[in-house]
Design an enzyme around this catalytic site. Structure first.
Site, PDB file in Angstrom:
ATOM      1  N   SER A   1       0.836  -1.207   0.000  1.00 50.01           N
ATOM      2  CA  SER A   1       0.000   0.000   0.000  1.00 50.01           C
ATOM      3  C   SER A   1       0.862   1.244   0.000  1.00 50.01           C
ATOM      4  O   SER A   1       1.948   1.267   0.597  1.00 50.01           O
ATOM      5  CB  SER A   1      -0.875   0.005   1.259  1.00 50.01           C
ATOM      6  OG  SER A   1      -1.438   1.274   1.455  1.00 50.01           O
TER       7      SER A   1
ATOM      8  N   LYS B   1       2.493  -3.179   5.574  1.00 52.73           N
ATOM      9  CA  LYS B   1       2.517  -3.115   4.105  1.00 52.73           C
ATOM     10  C   LYS B   1       3.948  -2.935   3.581  1.00 52.73           C
ATOM     11  O   LYS B   1       4.272  -3.453   2.506  1.00 52.73           O
ATOM     12  CB  LYS B   1       1.608  -1.988   3.616  1.00 52.73           C
ATOM     13  CG  LYS B   1       0.126  -2.244   3.856  1.00 52.73           C
ATOM     14  CD  LYS B   1      -0.317  -3.564   3.272  1.00 52.73           C
ATOM     15  CE  LYS B   1      -1.810  -3.643   2.994  1.00 52.73           C
ATOM     16  NZ  LYS B   1      -2.202  -4.986   2.531  1.00 52.73           N
TER      17      LYS B   1
ATOM     18  N   TYR C   1      -0.604  -0.355   9.962  1.00 47.68           N
ATOM     19  CA  TYR C   1      -0.901  -0.800   8.591  1.00 47.68           C
ATOM     20  C   TYR C   1       0.286  -0.504   7.664  1.00 47.68           C
ATOM     21  O   TYR C   1       0.693  -1.357   6.866  1.00 47.68           O
ATOM     22  CB  TYR C   1      -2.154  -0.046   8.146  1.00 47.68           C
ATOM     23  CG  TYR C   1      -2.663  -0.351   6.773  1.00 47.68           C
ATOM     24  CD1 TYR C   1      -3.431  -1.489   6.526  1.00 47.68           C
ATOM     25  CD2 TYR C   1      -2.433   0.528   5.717  1.00 47.68           C
ATOM     26  CE1 TYR C   1      -3.934  -1.746   5.260  1.00 47.68           C
ATOM     27  CE2 TYR C   1      -2.938   0.282   4.448  1.00 47.68           C
ATOM     28  CZ  TYR C   1      -3.698  -0.858   4.233  1.00 47.68           C
ATOM     29  OH  TYR C   1      -4.194  -1.109   2.971  1.00 47.68           O
TER      30      TYR C   1
HETATM   31  N1  LIG Z   1      -8.808  -0.279  -1.445  1.00 44.55           N
HETATM   32  C1  LIG Z   1      -7.663   0.348  -1.536  1.00 44.55           C
HETATM   33  O1  LIG Z   1      -7.548   1.471  -2.059  1.00 44.55           O
HETATM   34  C2  LIG Z   1      -6.416  -0.309  -0.996  1.00 44.55           C
HETATM   35  C3  LIG Z   1      -5.231   0.438  -0.987  1.00 44.55           C
HETATM   36  C4  LIG Z   1      -4.056  -0.158  -0.567  1.00 44.55           C
HETATM   37  C5  LIG Z   1      -4.094  -1.476  -0.138  1.00 44.55           C
HETATM   38  N2  LIG Z   1      -5.266  -2.164  -0.117  1.00 44.55           N
HETATM   39  C6  LIG Z   1      -5.233  -3.552   0.330  1.00 44.55           C
HETATM   40  O2  LIG Z   1      -5.955  -4.355  -0.573  1.00 44.55           O
HETATM   41  C7  LIG Z   1      -6.436  -5.512   0.117  1.00 44.55           C
HETATM   42  C8  LIG Z   1      -7.916  -5.690  -0.156  1.00 44.55           C
HETATM   43  O3  LIG Z   1      -8.605  -4.632   0.482  1.00 44.55           O
HETATM   44  P1  LIG Z   1     -10.029  -4.068  -0.028  1.00 44.55           P
HETATM   45  O4  LIG Z   1      -9.845  -2.632  -0.256  1.00 44.55           O
HETATM   46  O5  LIG Z   1     -10.564  -4.914  -1.098  1.00 44.55           O
HETATM   47  O6  LIG Z   1     -10.886  -4.192   1.308  1.00 44.55           O
HETATM   48  P2  LIG Z   1     -11.996  -5.265   1.737  1.00 44.55           P
HETATM   49  O7  LIG Z   1     -12.257  -5.018   3.165  1.00 44.55           O
HETATM   50  O8  LIG Z   1     -13.147  -5.209   0.791  1.00 44.55           O
HETATM   51  O9  LIG Z   1     -11.279  -6.665   1.499  1.00 44.55           O
HETATM   52  C9  LIG Z   1     -10.501  -7.319   2.454  1.00 44.55           C
HETATM   53  C10 LIG Z   1     -10.992  -8.751   2.543  1.00 44.55           C
HETATM   54  O10 LIG Z   1     -10.120  -9.486   3.386  1.00 44.55           O
HETATM   55  C11 LIG Z   1     -10.911 -10.334   4.210  1.00 44.55           C
HETATM   56  N3  LIG Z   1     -10.162 -10.652   5.430  1.00 44.55           N
HETATM   57  C12 LIG Z   1      -9.878  -9.819   6.462  1.00 44.55           C
HETATM   58  N4  LIG Z   1      -9.183 -10.472   7.397  1.00 44.55           N
HETATM   59  C13 LIG Z   1      -8.996 -11.740   6.947  1.00 44.55           C
HETATM   60  C14 LIG Z   1      -8.331 -12.865   7.468  1.00 44.55           C
HETATM   61  N5  LIG Z   1      -7.705 -12.821   8.644  1.00 44.55           N
HETATM   62  N6  LIG Z   1      -8.327 -13.990   6.721  1.00 44.55           N
HETATM   63  C15 LIG Z   1      -8.954 -14.059   5.523  1.00 44.55           C
HETATM   64  N7  LIG Z   1      -9.616 -13.010   4.999  1.00 44.55           N
HETATM   65  C16 LIG Z   1      -9.635 -11.868   5.699  1.00 44.55           C
HETATM   66  C17 LIG Z   1     -12.160  -9.533   4.491  1.00 44.55           C
HETATM   67  O11 LIG Z   1     -13.231 -10.340   4.912  1.00 44.55           O
HETATM   68  C18 LIG Z   1     -12.387  -8.840   3.151  1.00 44.55           C
HETATM   69  O12 LIG Z   1     -13.241  -9.586   2.298  1.00 44.55           O
HETATM   70  C19 LIG Z   1      -6.073  -5.307   1.579  1.00 44.55           C
HETATM   71  O13 LIG Z   1      -4.885  -5.983   1.883  1.00 44.55           O
HETATM   72  C20 LIG Z   1      -5.869  -3.819   1.671  1.00 44.55           C
HETATM   73  O14 LIG Z   1      -5.040  -3.459   2.744  1.00 44.55           O
HETATM   74  C21 LIG Z   1      -6.432  -1.615  -0.529  1.00 44.55           C
END
Ligand SMILES: NC(=O)c1ccc[n+]([C@@H]2O[C@H](COP(=O)([O-])OP(=O)(O)OC[C@H]3O[C@@H](n4cnc5c(N)ncnc54)[C@H](O)[C@@H]3O)[C@@H](O)[C@H]2O)c1
Length: 303
Positions: A151, A168, A164
């Site tokens: 991230s 990351k 976080y």
């Molecule tokens: N959305 C963004 O702009 C963004 C930016 C940087 C990084 N990220 C990263 O992308 C990834 C996906 O995030 P997202 O934005 O889709 O959010 P999201 O909350 O929709 O997806 C995260 C998923 O991970 C699952 N999860 C959480 N803890 C878990 C565990 N211990 N075991 C198995 N599953 C688990 C949740 O149930 C959820 O479905 C994450 O790692 C997040 O940190 C997202």
């Protein structure tokens, strides 16, 4: 044409958001997919099977192959169970997309040990546990593709996210070393730093007019599919992906300041007097590994 025929992919946190789109795209391209999701809330509380089940149903309804798995990535047993599911159902594991994540944002003055622990457990340790369970199988078959989800918060900084951000950034360390250790087994390890409108960024991105569609998670998955594909020869890379843009993020080393040999040891005054050379990006290099950095220093000492 990139396809995943006869490939088995594990996508963690694939019940919603980015992971769901990764799973759908990989399945559409022919992969058999293990859709892992714990099914909890953004802060990691709760659990449920509905999210993963729905994604599996979407895939199988359109003729794809998928199976749901509900373990938490945050324990060694969970990581092992997720990979075992791939082996039991599909007989192999070729691709691991480490995507599961939670948030426990707090400014550093207010953060508690449990908020550090939970976030490191899911993002950083989780990627270790799942990838470790897959690595031996990948070595044996001399093929593997591992993608981690880093991230901008960890690579560039973001207020209120020390836990976080550290997790990351730690993932970058993981893929940098994994890229080297996996090289002779045709195992590539890369990272994405996505930007997407999901429940995790609700209120941040989706509030801006037009951003919801532009930054849809579907706009991230093609880069993940590429990095997970057989065509991908890249390893140890970090890509920023979102809104239709894909860019490389890299760790560069400036030319820096070298005290001329024979002028004695480096002093604090040398630092103060040469700050601009130390910091100037002009002529930077991008080391492929730690000995690349060292090989840059040695010629300067003998010149
Ligand atoms: N959305 C963004 O702009 C963004 C930016 C940087 C990084 N990220 C990263 O992308 C990834 C996906 O995030 P997202 O934005 O889709 O959010 P999201 O909350 O929709 O997806 C995260 C998923 O991970 C699952 N999860 C959480 N803890 C878990 C565990 N211990 N075991 C198995 N599953 C688990 C949740 O149930 C959820 O479905 C994450 O790692 C997040 O940190 C997202």
């Amino acid at each position: 044409m990139i396809d995943f025929k006869n490939r088995v992919a594990v996508v963690t946190g694939a019940g919603g958001g980015l992971g769901k789109q990764h799973a759908l795209l990989l399945a559409e391209l022919g992969a058999a997919v293990v859709v892992n999701d714990l099914g909890g809330a953004v802060d990691g509380t709760g659990a449920g099977s509905a999210a993963a089940d729905e994604v599996v149903a979407t895939i199988t309804d359109s003729g794809g192959a998928a199976v749901a798995e509900y373990s938490s990535v945050a324990t060694p047993e969970g990581g092992a169970a997720i990979i075992q599911k791939a082996l039991d159902e599909f007989g192999q594991v070729d691709v691991v997309i480490n995507n599961a994540g939670i948030l426990r944002d707090k400014s550093f003055g207010k953060i508690s040990p449990i908020e550090v622990e939970l976030v490191l457990d899911v993002h950083l340790r989780g990627a270790f546990y799942v990838s470790m369970a897959a690595f031996g199988h990948m070595k044996q078959q001399a093929y593997g593709r591992i993608v981690v989800t880093s991230s901008a918060s960890g690579l560039f900084g973001n207020f209120g996210q020390t836990n976080y951000g550290a997790a990351k950034a730690g993932l970058v360390g993981l893929i940098k070393v994994l890229a080297l250790e996996g090289a002779k087994y045709n195992i590539k390890a890369n990272a994405i730093a996505p930007i997407a409108t999901t429940r995790m960024t609700e209120g941040l991105l989706s509030g801006i007019d037009g951003f919801r569609d532009l930054f849809a998670p579907e706009q991230v998955s093609p880069a993940v599919a590429y990095l997970a594909s057989e065509d991908c020869d890249l390893t140890g890379e970090i890509w920023s992906v979102g809104g239709g843009t894909v860019s490389r993020i890299f760790i560069g080393l400036t030319q820096g300041y070298t005290k001329p040999p024979g002028e004695g040891p480096l002093t604090v005054a040398d630092i103060e007097n040469h700050l601009s050379e130390i910091r100037s990006p002009e002529g930077y290099i991008i080391p492929d590994n730690s000995s690349d950095e060292f090989s840059k220093i040695v010629p300067k000492l003998s010149s």
